[in-house]
Enzyme design. Structure first.
Site, PDB file in Angstrom:
ATOM      1  N   GLU A 160       0.795  -1.241   0.000  1.00  0.00           N
ATOM      2  CA  GLU A 160       0.000   0.000   0.000  1.00  0.00           C
ATOM      3  C   GLU A 160       0.821   1.282   0.000  1.00  0.00           C
ATOM      4  O   GLU A 160       0.610   2.162   0.835  1.00  0.00           O
ATOM      5  CB  GLU A 160      -0.964  -0.020   1.200  1.00  0.00           C
ATOM      6  CG  GLU A 160      -1.881  -1.239   1.197  1.00  0.00           C
ATOM      7  CD  GLU A 160      -2.814  -1.305   2.399  1.00  0.00           C
ATOM      8  OE1 GLU A 160      -2.673  -0.484   3.323  1.00  0.00           O
ATOM      9  OE2 GLU A 160      -3.687  -2.190   2.412  1.00  0.00           O
ATOM     10  N   GLU A 265      -6.249 -10.684  -1.661  1.00  0.00           N
ATOM     11  CA  GLU A 265      -7.046 -10.560  -0.426  1.00  0.00           C
ATOM     12  C   GLU A 265      -8.534 -10.514  -0.757  1.00  0.00           C
ATOM     13  O   GLU A 265      -9.301  -9.747  -0.165  1.00  0.00           O
ATOM     14  CB  GLU A 265      -6.625  -9.302   0.351  1.00  0.00           C
ATOM     15  CG  GLU A 265      -5.134  -9.247   0.627  1.00  0.00           C
ATOM     16  CD  GLU A 265      -4.678  -8.072   1.480  1.00  0.00           C
ATOM     17  OE1 GLU A 265      -5.526  -7.373   2.078  1.00  0.00           O
ATOM     18  OE2 GLU A 265      -3.455  -7.849   1.569  1.00  0.00           O
TER      19      GLU A 265
HETATM   20  C1  XIL Z   1      -6.259  -6.704   8.102  1.00  0.00           C
HETATM   21  C2  XIL Z   1      -6.575  -7.929   8.963  1.00  0.00           C
HETATM   22  O1  XIL Z   1      -7.466  -8.746   8.265  1.00  0.00           O
HETATM   23  C3  XIL Z   1      -7.159  -7.504  10.284  1.00  0.00           C
HETATM   24  O2  XIL Z   1      -7.311  -8.617  11.152  1.00  0.00           O
HETATM   25  C4  XIL Z   1      -6.268  -6.470  10.959  1.00  0.00           C
HETATM   26  O3  XIL Z   1      -6.877  -6.005  12.123  1.00  0.00           O
HETATM   27  C5  XIL Z   1      -5.977  -5.305  10.019  1.00  0.00           C
HETATM   28  O4  XIL Z   1      -5.436  -5.793   8.803  1.00  0.00           O
HETATM   29  N1  XIL Z   1      -4.924  -4.798   3.567  1.00  0.00           N
HETATM   30  C6  XIL Z   1      -3.925  -5.655   3.982  1.00  0.00           C
HETATM   31  C7  XIL Z   1      -4.176  -6.590   5.096  1.00  0.00           C
HETATM   32  O5  XIL Z   1      -2.869  -5.698   3.343  1.00  0.00           O
HETATM   33  O6  XIL Z   1      -3.024  -6.847   5.840  1.00  0.00           O
HETATM   34  C8  XIL Z   1      -5.290  -6.110   5.994  1.00  0.00           C
HETATM   35  O7  XIL Z   1      -5.574  -7.120   6.949  1.00  0.00           O
HETATM   36  C9  XIL Z   1      -6.522  -5.744   5.197  1.00  0.00           C
HETATM   37  C10 XIL Z   1      -6.215  -4.651   4.202  1.00  0.00           C
END
Ligand code: XIL
Length: 373
Positions: A160, A265
């Site tokens: 990101e 994701e």
């Molecule tokens: C999220 C997790 O799913 C949560 O449990 C945590 O509290 C915050 O992070 N982008 C990403 C992930 O790259 O690492 C994130 O995961 C969601 C958004």
């Protein structure tokens, strides 16, 4: 006479083919359905890693052939204090993947979130210098990537780094080091494990301006001679957007820059999101009943829309399986999804392929059917 025999022969071959197709059982698992195209993964957390969630583990092992660590490899967990690396949970995560012959993802090495404040400060609590922060990043990447050398298949190196308009995010990494922090992070990871696949990972790459920024970033890394292999599109999507055409353009345009594309994701939010399309983990919205419309179950019409949306997305990923090397869902079942607590705490969310009881949803069947077709 000859023609006759020929027709007979052709019909026999056709019938035999038909019978063979009818006999071949359709795959019943995601990993079999997409074999030969891409690996299919799920993000897992402490409950699955420790075996506390036996039901989740059973689904994971039977359906998926790749894993991503939802939280246990993030800086705040694996390197909580300057001189402390804690590999306890991350080691168990990797063991689970090795034992089940899975494609193991590392997530992530350099991010502005879930990174302790001390990283950006000196011993006196003052802002750290560029040189000292580069050294800290080097130490972190060398230690973590080195620890899993030859075991992890693919690392999200930088997570990101982009704003929605495609410019670089004003993160502490950018402010203190400058825009070469990205090149350095990839170089350090490559030095620590020259064979591991290296990824840049971000959300909303369906937005043309942000996608352009990602492509420019890939070109910059390539020009600097660092081996970026994959762009990960997080794909935290909504039920009504982005469009399938935008999803397809994202895959093809990223791939045209000379990288593979991973969907890293994937989840589909069916709940209201008045704050727009984002996956910014710092967002925190006050709870209210209007934001949680389905506390007792998902209405059938929404369930069917979700199934169709999943099928349409997987049709795109499958069509482009020459460049899509992985599709990972951000969780195993709806009950553990982060979308139950982000960006509003305590909602009942339905973003994945398995429901709160671990049962396959219509979306699961629709995805399997996509592969069969
Ligand atoms: C999220 C997790 O799913 C949560 O449990 C945590 O509290 C915050 O992070 N982008 C990403 C992930 O790259 O690492 C994130 O995961 C969601 C958004």
């Amino acid at each position: 006479m000859r023609l006759h025999r020929c027709i007979l022969l052709v019909s026999a071959v056709c019938l035999w083919n038909l019978a063979a197709t009818a006999q071949a059982p359709a795959p019943t698992t995601l990993k079999d359905a997409f074999r030969g195209g891409f690996v299919i993964g799920a993000a897992i957390n402490i409950a699955q890693i420790t075996g506390r969630d036996a039901r989740g583990d059973a689904i994971l092992i039977s359906q998926f052939n790749s894993i991503s660590p939802e939280n246990v490899m993030k800086w705040e967990v694996i390197h909580p204090r300057p001189d402390v690396y804690d590999f306890t949970m991350a080691d168990k995560y990797v063991e689970l993947g090795l034992k089940n012959h899975m494609f193991i993802v590392g997530h992530n090495l350099c991010w502005h979130a879930q990174t302790p404040d001390w990283v950006f400060k000196d011993e006196k609590g003052n802002p750290i210098s560029r040189e000292a922060l580069i050294e800290r990043l080097h130490d972190h990447i060398k230690t973590v990537v080195g620890h899993y050398k030859g075991k992890i298949d693919s690392w999200d190196v930088v997570n990101e780094a982009l704003n929605e308009d495609g410019t670089l995010r004003q993160s502490p990494w950018l402010k203190i080091i400058g825009d070469d922090f990205l090149i350095k992070a990839f170089q350090f990871a490559h030095e620590a494990d020259p064979n591991v696949q290296l990824n840049y990972n971000d959300y909303n790459l369906e937005t043309p301006a942000k996608r352009k920024g990602a492509i420019a970033l890939v070109k910059k890394l390539q020009a600097a001679g660092v081996p970026i292999a994959v762009v990960g599109n997080q794909a935290h999507l909504q039920i009504d957007g982005p469009s399938i055409a935008d999803e397809e353009a994202t895959v093809t345009e990223l791939a045209a820059s000379g990288v593979k594309v991973a969907i890293t994701e994937l989840d589909i939010d069916v709940l209201p999101s008045a704050w727009g399309k984002t996956a910014d983990v710092s967002l925190n919205i006050q709870a209210n009943p209007a934001l949680n419309p389905y506390p007792k179950g998902l209405p059938d019409d929404v369930q069917q829309r979700l199934a169709k949306r999943y099928a349409d997305l997987f049709a795109v990923y499958w069509k482009h399986r020459d460049v899509v090397n992985r599709v990972t869902l951000w969780g195993v079942t709806d009950s553990e999804s982060w979308l139950n607590n982000w960006p509003v705490r305590g909602r009942t969310s339905y973003p994945l392929l398995f429901d709160r009881d671990g049962k396959p949803k219509p979306a699961f069947e629709a995805v399997l059917k996509t592969a069969a077709n």
